[in-house]
Design an enzyme around this catalytic site. Sequence first.
Site: not given
Ligand code: APR
Length: 258
Positions: A109-111, A196, A127
Amino acid sequence: MMIDPNMLSDPIERAADILSQAKSVVALTGAGISVESGIPPFRGKGGLWEKMDPMEVAHIDAFIENPERVWNLLIKEMKTVLDRARPNPAHTGLVDLERLGKLATVITQNVDGLHQAAGSSDVIEFHGNFAWQRCTECGQLHPTAEVDIARIPPQCDCGGILRPDCVFFGEMIPTEAMVRSQQISSGCDVMLVIGTSAMVQPAASMPFIARENGARIIEINPEPTPLTGRISNLPLMGDAGRIMPQLVEAVKERLDSP
Ligand code: APR
């Protein structure tokens, strides 16, 4: 030497036993895998969306209405942070699994492009990718690294305003990324879900698709998510940069001792 997964108490050992016997492994990654590369997540501790409303700065309607504001509030800062980010041991751990024959594809999901920078050879960018800026008039792609942000919003030679070649809220997922992700998720026997919050659709449906087709779901995250204990059979609670190298080491031990 095949250890009965139920005999192992350590979740990393149990995950390594599952991975070493797996036939088709796919990873689904989110912002958390890049936190140890210095890129803040969106939700949870230090999350971007704790400081600003994504509907105000990351929705296509907000960009169309006021591209200058979205560039100033979100995109400029993203460019600064992503320019200095490098892969961390979680990204390189996935490359090691791929080289051991225990990971085929990363759905991210990362860019930030860090999976490709680490050496992963098959990455589905759900994304899009921030490495490119697209002209909203003529569609020409410009390398983000070459875009001069002294002038906001930056413009194409044709005069059109540039925007990241990423998916804003309110936009469709690129068709090829969507179709391939669904196919691969339904065909894998293990899915590694790393970093995620599993809050955003349709990416968050991939673990459900995998599970429905009989896959084991191993989740790496310091916090529980809506998947934990319901969809993910085996949560490895902790930072991905610490867990992945341990997991790879344990898989290597099993593959080296038939
Ligand atoms: N290692 C593993 N996981 C981690 C770490 C780490 N060091 N630090 C944080 N996390 C976890 C958090 O607990 C959280 O569950 O990573 C997750 C990040 O969640 P989000 O910030 O919501 O990211 P993501 O799930 O990729 O968001 C999905 O939302 O805003 C949109 O387009 C954006 O692609 C993104 C999408």
